[in-house]
Design a protein around this motif. Sequence first.
Motif, PDB file in Angstrom:
ATOM      1  N   LYS A   1      41.815  24.692  35.122  1.00  0.00           N
ATOM      2  CA  LYS A   1      42.795  24.485  33.846  1.00  0.00           C
ATOM      3  C   LYS A   1      42.746  26.021  33.184  1.00  0.00           C
ATOM      4  CE  LYS A   1      45.474  23.032  31.071  1.00  0.00           C
ATOM      5  NZ  LYS A   1      46.841  22.674  31.448  1.00  0.00           N
ATOM      6  N   ILE A   2      41.589  26.738  33.497  1.00  0.00           N
ATOM      7  CA  ILE A   2      41.120  28.050  32.803  1.00  0.00           C
ATOM      8  C   ILE A   2      42.071  29.057  33.603  1.00  0.00           C
ATOM      9  CG2 ILE A   2      39.516  29.851  32.348  1.00  0.00           C
ATOM     10  CD1 ILE A   2      37.668  27.603  31.409  1.00  0.00           C
ATOM     11  N   LEU A   3      42.148  28.842  34.906  1.00  0.00           N
ATOM     12  CA  LEU A   3      42.716  29.958  35.690  1.00  0.00           C
ATOM     13  C   LEU A   3      44.267  29.777  35.578  1.00  0.00           C
ATOM     14  CD1 LEU A   3      40.471  29.769  39.103  1.00  0.00           C
ATOM     15  CD2 LEU A   3      40.412  31.613  37.050  1.00  0.00           C
ATOM     16  N   ASP A   4      44.563  28.471  35.301  1.00  0.00           N
ATOM     17  CA  ASP A   4      46.166  28.387  35.166  1.00  0.00           C
ATOM     18  C   ASP A   4      46.323  28.977  33.989  1.00  0.00           C
ATOM     19  OD1 ASP A   4      48.453  27.364  35.774  1.00  0.00           O
ATOM     20  OD2 ASP A   4      48.192  25.237  34.697  1.00  0.00           O
ATOM     21  N   VAL A   5      45.587  29.577  32.715  1.00  0.00           N
ATOM     22  CA  VAL A   5      45.992  30.363  31.658  1.00  0.00           C
ATOM     23  C   VAL A   5      46.638  31.539  31.941  1.00  0.00           C
ATOM     24  CG1 VAL A   5      45.369  31.315  29.495  1.00  0.00           C
ATOM     25  CG2 VAL A   5      44.270  29.107  30.323  1.00  0.00           C
ATOM     26  N   PHE A   6      46.250  32.050  33.100  1.00  0.00           N
ATOM     27  CA  PHE A   6      46.900  33.562  33.355  1.00  0.00           C
ATOM     28  C   PHE A   6      48.421  33.286  33.765  1.00  0.00           C
ATOM     29  CE2 PHE A   6      42.632  34.367  34.877  1.00  0.00           C
ATOM     30  CZ  PHE A   6      42.310  35.497  34.312  1.00  0.00           C
ATOM     31  N   PRO A   7      49.203  34.302  33.176  1.00  0.00           N
ATOM     32  CA  PRO A   7      50.622  34.149  33.803  1.00  0.00           C
ATOM     33  C   PRO A   7      50.712  34.317  35.405  1.00  0.00           C
ATOM     34  CG  PRO A   7      50.079  35.745  31.867  1.00  0.00           C
ATOM     35  CD  PRO A   7      48.811  35.335  32.517  1.00  0.00           C
ATOM     36  N   LYS A   8      51.699  33.681  35.629  1.00  0.00           N
ATOM     37  CA  LYS A   8      51.957  33.532  37.198  1.00  0.00           C
ATOM     38  C   LYS A   8      52.893  34.897  37.515  1.00  0.00           C
ATOM     39  CE  LYS A   8      49.341  29.895  37.359  1.00  0.00           C
ATOM     40  NZ  LYS A   8      48.989  30.136  36.080  1.00  0.00           N
ATOM     41  N   GLU A   9      52.639  35.565  38.869  1.00  0.00           N
ATOM     42  CA  GLU A   9      53.344  36.191  39.604  1.00  0.00           C
ATOM     43  C   GLU A   9      53.770  37.577  38.751  1.00  0.00           C
ATOM     44  OE1 GLU A   9      56.929  34.368  41.080  1.00  0.00           O
ATOM     45  OE2 GLU A   9      55.891  32.834  42.196  1.00  0.00           O
ATOM     46  N   VAL A  10      52.629  37.857  37.862  1.00  0.00           N
ATOM     47  CA  VAL A  10      52.807  39.156  37.043  1.00  0.00           C
ATOM     48  C   VAL A  10      51.790  40.113  37.694  1.00  0.00           C
ATOM     49  CG1 VAL A  10      52.745  39.982  34.846  1.00  0.00           C
ATOM     50  CG2 VAL A  10      53.677  37.903  35.148  1.00  0.00           C
ATOM     51  N   PHE A  11      50.611  39.986  38.096  1.00  0.00           N
ATOM     52  CA  PHE A  11      49.558  40.727  38.359  1.00  0.00           C
ATOM     53  C   PHE A  11      49.651  40.780  40.107  1.00  0.00           C
ATOM     54  CE2 PHE A  11      47.969  38.408  34.589  1.00  0.00           C
ATOM     55  CZ  PHE A  11      48.435  39.304  33.685  1.00  0.00           C
ATOM     56  N   VAL A  12      50.464  40.431  40.564  1.00  0.00           N
ATOM     57  CA  VAL A  12      50.511  40.592  42.029  1.00  0.00           C
ATOM     58  C   VAL A  12      50.898  41.908  42.692  1.00  0.00           C
ATOM     59  CG1 VAL A  12      51.456  39.686  44.256  1.00  0.00           C
ATOM     60  CG2 VAL A  12      51.308  38.007  42.337  1.00  0.00           C
ATOM     61  N   HIS A  13      50.273  42.694  43.540  1.00  0.00           N
ATOM     62  CA  HIS A  13      50.459  43.874  43.984  1.00  0.00           C
ATOM     63  C   HIS A  13      51.708  43.859  44.709  1.00  0.00           C
ATOM     64  CE1 HIS A  13      47.690  41.485  47.032  1.00  0.00           C
ATOM     65  NE2 HIS A  13      48.607  41.906  47.775  1.00  0.00           N
ATOM     66  N   ARG A  14      52.503  44.920  44.672  1.00  0.00           N
ATOM     67  CA  ARG A  14      53.698  45.074  45.166  1.00  0.00           C
ATOM     68  C   ARG A  14      53.786  46.178  46.459  1.00  0.00           C
ATOM     69  NH1 ARG A  14      55.861  40.718  43.169  1.00  0.00           N
ATOM     70  NH2 ARG A  14      55.670  40.694  40.675  1.00  0.00           N
ATOM     71  N   ASN A  15      52.863  46.989  46.570  1.00  0.00           N
ATOM     72  CA  ASN A  15      52.667  47.757  47.887  1.00  0.00           C
ATOM     73  C   ASN A  15      51.376  47.948  48.059  1.00  0.00           C
ATOM     74  OD1 ASN A  15      51.714  49.887  45.842  1.00  0.00           O
ATOM     75  ND2 ASN A  15      54.095  50.083  45.113  1.00  0.00           N
ATOM     76  N   PHE A  16      51.057  48.878  49.253  1.00  0.00           N
ATOM     77  CA  PHE A  16      49.825  49.060  49.720  1.00  0.00           C
ATOM     78  C   PHE A  16      48.710  49.938  48.979  1.00  0.00           C
ATOM     79  CE2 PHE A  16      51.806  52.893  51.149  1.00  0.00           C
ATOM     80  CZ  PHE A  16      50.674  53.738  51.324  1.00  0.00           C
ATOM     81  N   ILE A  17      49.605  50.917  48.016  1.00  0.00           N
ATOM     82  CA  ILE A  17      48.716  51.666  47.213  1.00  0.00           C
ATOM     83  C   ILE A  17      47.805  50.596  46.093  1.00  0.00           C
ATOM     84  CG2 ILE A  17      48.759  53.385  45.323  1.00  0.00           C
ATOM     85  CD1 ILE A  17      50.954  54.872  47.171  1.00  0.00           C
ATOM     86  N   GLN A  18      48.693  49.649  45.449  1.00  0.00           N
ATOM     87  CA  GLN A  18      48.025  48.931  44.494  1.00  0.00           C
ATOM     88  C   GLN A  18      47.169  48.167  45.161  1.00  0.00           C
ATOM     89  OE1 GLN A  18      51.309  46.842  42.761  1.00  0.00           O
ATOM     90  NE2 GLN A  18      52.415  48.635  41.811  1.00  0.00           N
ATOM     91  N   THR A  19      47.257  47.725  46.397  1.00  0.00           N
ATOM     92  CA  THR A  19      46.262  46.852  46.917  1.00  0.00           C
ATOM     93  C   THR A  19      44.971  47.598  47.319  1.00  0.00           C
ATOM     94  OG1 THR A  19      47.954  45.953  48.222  1.00  0.00           O
ATOM     95  CG2 THR A  19      45.763  45.565  48.927  1.00  0.00           C
ATOM     96  N   MET A  20      45.144  49.087  47.530  1.00  0.00           N
ATOM     97  CA  MET A  20      43.955  49.785  47.660  1.00  0.00           C
ATOM     98  C   MET A  20      43.289  49.925  46.255  1.00  0.00           C
ATOM     99  SD  MET A  20      45.355  52.817  50.070  1.00  0.00           S
ATOM    100  CE  MET A  20      44.090  53.943  49.726  1.00  0.00           C
ATOM    101  N   PHE A  21      43.953  50.199  45.154  1.00  0.00           N
ATOM    102  CA  PHE A  21      43.159  50.226  44.064  1.00  0.00           C
ATOM    103  C   PHE A  21      43.177  48.997  43.230  1.00  0.00           C
ATOM    104  CE2 PHE A  21      44.936  54.550  44.928  1.00  0.00           C
ATOM    105  CZ  PHE A  21      43.962  55.200  44.807  1.00  0.00           C
ATOM    106  N   ASN A  22      42.548  48.979  42.071  1.00  0.00           N
ATOM    107  CA  ASN A  22      42.194  47.609  41.207  1.00  0.00           C
ATOM    108  C   ASN A  22      43.515  47.555  40.524  1.00  0.00           C
ATOM    109  OD1 ASN A  22      41.050  45.550  40.313  1.00  0.00           O
ATOM    110  ND2 ASN A  22      39.384  46.275  39.092  1.00  0.00           N
ATOM    111  N   HIS A  23      44.481  46.754  40.999  1.00  0.00           N
ATOM    112  CA  HIS A  23      45.519  46.667  40.355  1.00  0.00           C
ATOM    113  C   HIS A  23      45.301  45.422  39.051  1.00  0.00           C
ATOM    114  CE1 HIS A  23      49.951  47.057  39.762  1.00  0.00           C
ATOM    115  NE2 HIS A  23      49.983  45.712  40.041  1.00  0.00           N
TER     116      HIS A  23
END
Length: 258
Positions: free
Chosen positions: A113-135
């Motif tokens: 339930k605590i993890l469900d507090v995060f907004p969904k599909e907002v902090f998902v990385h969009r490219n490989f550069i965001q994946t390499m760094f701490n997005h």
Amino acid sequence: MRTLRWLVSAQKLCASARWLSGVEANKPQVKLVRMVHSSFTPAPPKANDTPKAVTPFEEHFSQQQKDKNSFVKVLNLFCGRDVRRRGHVEMIEAALRWMPEFGVEKDLQVYNKILDVFPKEVFVHRNFIQTMFNHYPRQQECAIKVLDQMETYGVVPDKNTIFLLTQTFGKLSHPVKKYRRLMYWFPKFKYANPFPVPAGIEADPVAMSKLCLERMAADKDGHITVYQLPSTEQCEDGTVIERTHLVGKYLCFIKPWQ
């Protein structure tokens, strides 16, 4: 031509070095210290820890009745207040601090339930550069704090946990990697000891004695008998005699030829 360019660039570097040496000669020397970052040892949070920033929901946690339903009620109140869920990091950190007070520090449903507090599909990385760094580093570190507290109290995640982490941060995020490490090591440590220590050990000395006999002599056919319970007896002269308890276990030995 290329050699000439190298000579010109080398001459410029020498000139700049001389200028810097002349300037720094008149200034006091400043030593640069390299900062070393190290992660903290996971430990159960203390209930009396003062938060770094006072959140508006600290008062709701302090005023509510200390049980699971009241804890979940505060989380639902925060989720229904704002669609964008502003201040969710502060809310989750406050919830982690108040979990031992409400007695839900070992409840898997409350952690989900605590993890469900995060907004969904907002902090998902969009490219490989965001994946390499701490997005979105603050949000990912907050989710890792939730998993660290689960690890501290021995709470094993389930499929709903990985679903919430993947939906919030993506498959290649740091919280998902933390989940995979937990699911790799927890089953190994869970079955390493054939006689694990029970979660809730009773303070009653008789019950403790029974548990010790069951662990010392792991025989299903054995019978535990309580011969004497702890008691006190007062004599005529006023002295008090304390009688301790006596517990025994009968083991049934069967001969191999029978």
